[in-house]
Motif scaffolding. Structure first.
Motif, PDB file in Angstrom:
ATOM      1  N   PHE A 208      11.627  -7.903  -6.139  1.00 10.89           N
ATOM      2  CA  PHE A 208      11.639  -6.709  -6.973  1.00 10.89           C
ATOM      3  C   PHE A 208      10.295  -6.524  -7.656  1.00 10.89           C
ATOM      4  CE2 PHE A 208      12.579 -10.072  -9.964  1.00 10.89           C
ATOM      5  CZ  PHE A 208      11.892  -9.681 -11.111  1.00 10.89           C
ATOM      6  N   VAL A 209      10.036  -5.268  -7.999  1.00 12.79           N
ATOM      7  CA  VAL A 209       8.919  -4.913  -8.877  1.00 12.79           C
ATOM      8  C   VAL A 209       9.472  -3.885  -9.851  1.00 12.79           C
ATOM      9  CG1 VAL A 209       6.617  -3.928  -9.103  1.00 12.79           C
ATOM     10  CG2 VAL A 209       7.193  -5.266  -7.066  1.00 12.79           C
ATOM     11  N   SER A 210       9.255  -4.110 -11.131  1.00 13.91           N
ATOM     12  CA  SER A 210       9.721  -3.180 -12.159  1.00 13.91           C
ATOM     13  C   SER A 210       8.633  -3.013 -13.202  1.00 13.91           C
ATOM     14  CB  SER A 210      11.005  -3.710 -12.818  1.00 13.91           C
ATOM     15  OG  SER A 210      11.341  -2.937 -13.964  1.00 13.91           O
ATOM     16  N   ARG A 211       8.580  -1.853 -13.832  1.00 11.82           N
ATOM     17  CA  ARG A 211       7.716  -1.701 -14.998  1.00 11.82           C
ATOM     18  C   ARG A 211       8.265  -2.588 -16.110  1.00 11.82           C
ATOM     19  NH1 ARG A 211       4.229   2.713 -15.246  1.00 11.82           N
ATOM     20  NH2 ARG A 211       3.474   1.630 -17.110  1.00 11.82           N
ATOM     21  N   LEU A 212       7.390  -3.172 -16.895  1.00 17.64           N
ATOM     22  CA  LEU A 212       7.785  -4.076 -17.971  1.00 17.64           C
ATOM     23  C   LEU A 212       8.101  -3.268 -19.233  1.00 17.64           C
ATOM     24  CD1 LEU A 212       8.031  -7.129 -18.744  1.00 17.64           C
ATOM     25  CD2 LEU A 212       5.701  -6.923 -19.661  1.00 17.64           C
ATOM     26  N   LYS A 213       9.219  -3.556 -19.859  1.00 16.45           N
ATOM     27  CA  LYS A 213       9.600  -2.890 -21.105  1.00 16.45           C
ATOM     28  C   LYS A 213       8.973  -3.626 -22.296  1.00 16.45           C
ATOM     29  CE  LYS A 213      13.718  -1.229 -21.735  1.00 16.45           C
ATOM     30  NZ  LYS A 213      15.184  -1.034 -21.820  1.00 16.45           N
ATOM     31  N   ALA A 214       8.434  -2.850 -23.228  1.00 18.45           N
ATOM     32  CA  ALA A 214       7.802  -3.448 -24.401  1.00 18.45           C
ATOM     33  C   ALA A 214       8.813  -4.237 -25.229  1.00 18.45           C
ATOM     34  CB  ALA A 214       7.159  -2.360 -25.253  1.00 18.45           C
ATOM     35  N   SER A 215      10.059  -3.801 -25.242  1.00 18.63           N
ATOM     36  CA  SER A 215      11.074  -4.481 -26.043  1.00 18.63           C
ATOM     37  C   SER A 215      11.402  -5.874 -25.511  1.00 18.63           C
ATOM     38  CB  SER A 215      12.354  -3.642 -26.086  1.00 18.63           C
ATOM     39  OG  SER A 215      12.863  -3.426 -24.779  1.00 18.63           O
ATOM     40  N   SER A 216      11.062  -6.145 -24.229  1.00 18.80           N
ATOM     41  CA  SER A 216      11.356  -7.463 -23.649  1.00 18.80           C
ATOM     42  C   SER A 216      10.374  -8.524 -24.145  1.00 18.80           C
ATOM     43  CB  SER A 216      11.329  -7.405 -22.123  1.00 18.80           C
ATOM     44  OG  SER A 216      10.017  -7.132 -21.654  1.00 18.80           O
ATOM     45  N   ASN A 217       9.085  -8.168 -24.171  1.00 15.43           N
ATOM     46  CA  ASN A 217       7.997  -8.997 -24.718  1.00 15.43           C
ATOM     47  C   ASN A 217       8.147 -10.493 -24.396  1.00 15.43           C
ATOM     48  OD1 ASN A 217       5.567  -9.262 -26.008  1.00 15.43           O
ATOM     49  ND2 ASN A 217       6.418  -9.206 -28.085  1.00 15.43           N
ATOM     50  N   PRO A 218       8.105 -10.864 -23.089  1.00 15.96           N
ATOM     51  CA  PRO A 218       8.339 -12.265 -22.705  1.00 15.96           C
ATOM     52  C   PRO A 218       7.175 -13.188 -23.095  1.00 15.96           C
ATOM     53  CG  PRO A 218       7.654 -10.991 -20.811  1.00 15.96           C
ATOM     54  CD  PRO A 218       7.830 -10.003 -21.934  1.00 15.96           C
ATOM     55  N   VAL A 219       7.475 -14.489 -23.158  1.00 12.03           N
ATOM     56  CA  VAL A 219       6.483 -15.502 -23.496  1.00 12.03           C
ATOM     57  C   VAL A 219       5.721 -15.928 -22.244  1.00 12.03           C
ATOM     58  CG1 VAL A 219       6.144 -17.841 -24.385  1.00 12.03           C
ATOM     59  CG2 VAL A 219       7.858 -16.340 -25.437  1.00 12.03           C
ATOM     60  N   VAL A 220       4.404 -15.990 -22.318  1.00 13.12           N
ATOM     61  CA  VAL A 220       3.574 -16.436 -21.202  1.00 13.12           C
ATOM     62  C   VAL A 220       3.619 -17.961 -21.135  1.00 13.12           C
ATOM     63  CG1 VAL A 220       1.246 -16.516 -20.242  1.00 13.12           C
ATOM     64  CG2 VAL A 220       2.052 -14.443 -21.404  1.00 13.12           C
ATOM     65  N   THR A 221       3.976 -18.488 -19.965  1.00  3.82           N
ATOM     66  CA  THR A 221       4.020 -19.947 -19.784  1.00  3.82           C
ATOM     67  C   THR A 221       2.808 -20.474 -19.021  1.00  3.82           C
ATOM     68  OG1 THR A 221       5.356 -19.666 -17.772  1.00  3.82           O
ATOM     69  CG2 THR A 221       6.537 -19.992 -19.848  1.00  3.82           C
ATOM     70  N   GLU A 222       2.169 -19.587 -18.237  1.00  2.00           N
ATOM     71  CA  GLU A 222       1.002 -20.044 -17.452  1.00  2.00           C
ATOM     72  C   GLU A 222       0.179 -18.845 -17.029  1.00  2.00           C
ATOM     73  OE1 GLU A 222       0.008 -22.414 -13.242  1.00  2.00           O
ATOM     74  OE2 GLU A 222       2.082 -22.176 -13.934  1.00  2.00           O
ATOM     75  N   GLU A 223      -1.139 -18.994 -17.056  1.00  2.00           N
ATOM     76  CA  GLU A 223      -2.030 -17.968 -16.527  1.00  2.00           C
ATOM     77  C   GLU A 223      -2.287 -18.253 -15.055  1.00  2.00           C
ATOM     78  OE1 GLU A 223      -5.154 -16.134 -18.748  1.00  2.00           O
ATOM     79  OE2 GLU A 223      -4.868 -17.572 -20.393  1.00  2.00           O
ATOM     80  N   LEU A 224      -2.133 -17.253 -14.212  1.00  2.00           N
ATOM     81  CA  LEU A 224      -2.294 -17.428 -12.771  1.00  2.00           C
ATOM     82  C   LEU A 224      -3.669 -16.990 -12.279  1.00  2.00           C
ATOM     83  CD1 LEU A 224       1.244 -16.143 -11.662  1.00  2.00           C
ATOM     84  CD2 LEU A 224       0.489 -18.507 -12.045  1.00  2.00           C
ATOM     85  N   GLN A 225      -4.484 -16.477 -13.187  1.00  2.00           N
ATOM     86  CA  GLN A 225      -5.835 -16.060 -12.826  1.00  2.00           C
ATOM     87  C   GLN A 225      -6.784 -16.479 -13.934  1.00  2.00           C
ATOM     88  OE1 GLN A 225      -6.144 -11.944 -11.748  1.00  2.00           O
ATOM     89  NE2 GLN A 225      -8.372 -11.955 -11.570  1.00  2.00           N
ATOM     90  N   GLU A 226      -7.848 -17.169 -13.573  1.00  2.00           N
ATOM     91  CA  GLU A 226      -8.803 -17.656 -14.568  1.00  2.00           C
ATOM     92  C   GLU A 226      -9.864 -16.594 -14.855  1.00  2.00           C
ATOM     93  OE1 GLU A 226     -10.519 -21.324 -13.412  1.00  2.00           O
ATOM     94  OE2 GLU A 226      -8.618 -22.444 -13.411  1.00  2.00           O
TER      95      GLU A 226
END
Length: 435
Positions: A208-226
């Protein structure tokens, strides 16, 4: 395109809904009655093609005139009206279920789609009804509206599923999960945003691909691009807390969320997903943000953003239904007649796409570079709808219409005793009584 004659198009369409199949279904639904004054095959085609005509032809009286013009056969208005029943709505539903499996338009999409079984875009639109119908409750009091939900196969450009409910039913509740998700890529708008839904797609081996909702505001666990230099670190922060301070071209991170308790199950589950962002000065916070489970090593942020653009095909489908076929123009007090016309609209799309597929196949065989813009095609199909209906009637053995007789029967005053406006004026000037 000389090989696509009127006879070829007629044959294509009548084979889409074979006569025997229509008659068998009509008999099963108890629509065919003994006197057979109305040909159920032509009734079906009149609804499908007549819907494309729109305007006054959208009324039952308009459908009757289209039927009579195509078959050169007069029908009593009451006899024709009596055919518009719940059973007819069910018959059209049966035909739609059959047709969506038969019609698909060849696609010219990016090779990135080839690895997916199908690319699916789900969406819904609200259709306002002119009159109050209790079966189609709206979000406003004493108003009516229905929700039309479509599952559109982007790869084959066909409608593979649909639903009709009242306006108060949220579109996301119509999305079905299960084994059918496997191998498919779903392009979802924010109306379908739910972490549990994303997890179920992932667990059924879908994507799936979905636009991200601002109300979800998930926590970043890892950066995949330096990023070199003094780039703001994202690990451990919530994405919307820092996105406004970023200037990098792309965002590509892994995020986690916890699924809540469902159906009394108290075990909490943490799920890892991916959030990507593409710099866009016109977007909120300067980025277009997406959430997905597509692998980092196969799809970069730009590719995901490009893939997501394909979701607009279902938006264009709704726009075609509303702007070209006037989907939201229903003047009826009967809920089942609304259903008949909405399903007729979807059948119109199927029939239109069936003809389009033939032209595209023919162009490909002849190595011709032909482009058929969707809305231009819809406008052309609509303008020639009555001619298409007459071709179908000819295929069933009906003679060409007697235009003079049709004009005479439809235009003359039904009640000889009723005066026209000028006759009333003359009677008044002469001292008579305008009966």
């Amino acid at each position: 395109m000389d090989d696509l004659s009127s006879e070829a198009i007629r044959s294509l369409l009548t084979s889409l809904f074979p006569s025997q199949m229509v008659e068998d279904l009509a008999r099963e639904r108890e629509i065919v009655i003994r006197d057979r004054k109305i040909d159920v095959r032509m009734l079906v085609w009149t609804l499908v093609v007549g819907f494309a005509v729109g305007g006054e032809a959208r009324s039952i009286a308009g459908y009757r005139r289209a039927y009579e013009a195509a078959t050169d056969h007069s029908v009593y208005p009451s006899s024709f009206y009596d055919r518009f029943t719940e059973e007819l709505a069910t018959l059209l539903r049966d035909l739609l279920d059959h047709a969506v499996e038969e019609v698909a338009v060849p696609h010219t999409l990016t090779p990135a789609f080839e690895q997916f079984r199908d690319v699916i875009a789900d969406d819904a639109t609200i259709v306002r009804l002119c009159r109050f119908l209790s079966e189609f409750k709206a979000t406003h009091e004493n108003k009516s509206g229905l929700t039309l939900y479509l599952v559109h196969n982007v790869t084959e450009q066909s409608v593979i599923s649909d639903g009709i409910t009242d306006e108060t039913t949220h579109e996301s509740t119509l999305f079905e999960t299960g084994s059918w998700l496997s191998g498919r890529l779903f392009l979802l708008d924010r109306g379908f945003f739910k972490f549990r839904r994303f997890a179920l797609i992932d667990e059924n081996d879908g994507f799936f691909v979905s636009r991200l909702k601002a109300s979800s505001n998930p926590v970043v666990t890892e950066e995949l691009q330096e990023w070199p230099g003094r780039a703001i670190p994202l690990e451990g922060v919530r994405i919307y807390d820092v996105v406004g301070d970023l200037y990098r071209e792309h965002i590509d991170v892994e995020v986690s969320f916890q699924r809540r308790v469902y159906n009394g199950v108290k075990s909490w589950d943490t799920k890892q997903l991916r959030v990507v962002g593409v710099r866009d000065e016109d977007a909120d916070d300067g980025y277009r943000l997406y959430i997905t489970n597509l692998p980092h090593d196969e799809f970069d942020p730009d590719e995901i953003s490009t893939l997501y653009r394909a979701r607009w095909v279902v938006e264009l489908l709704f726009r075609e239904l509303k702007s070209r076929y006037s989907l939201d123009e229903f003047e009826t007090e009967k809920a089942h007649i609304v259903k008949i016309q909405v399903v007729a609209a979807l059948l119109t799309l199927v029939v239109s796409r069936a003809i389009l597929r033939e032209f595209m196949d023919s162009a490909e065989e002849q190595d011709e570079e032909c482009v058929f813009p969707t809305e231009r095609w819809a406008a052309t199909f609509r303008s020639l709808a009555q001619l298409i209906l007459q071709e179908i009637a000819a295929g069933y053995g009906y003679p060409p219409p007697n235009l003079g007789e049709i004009l005479y029967q439809e235009a003359r005053q039904p009640s000889p005793s009723r005066l026209t406006l000028l006759e009333e004026v003359n009677a008044g000037l002469c001292g008579g009584s305008p009966a």
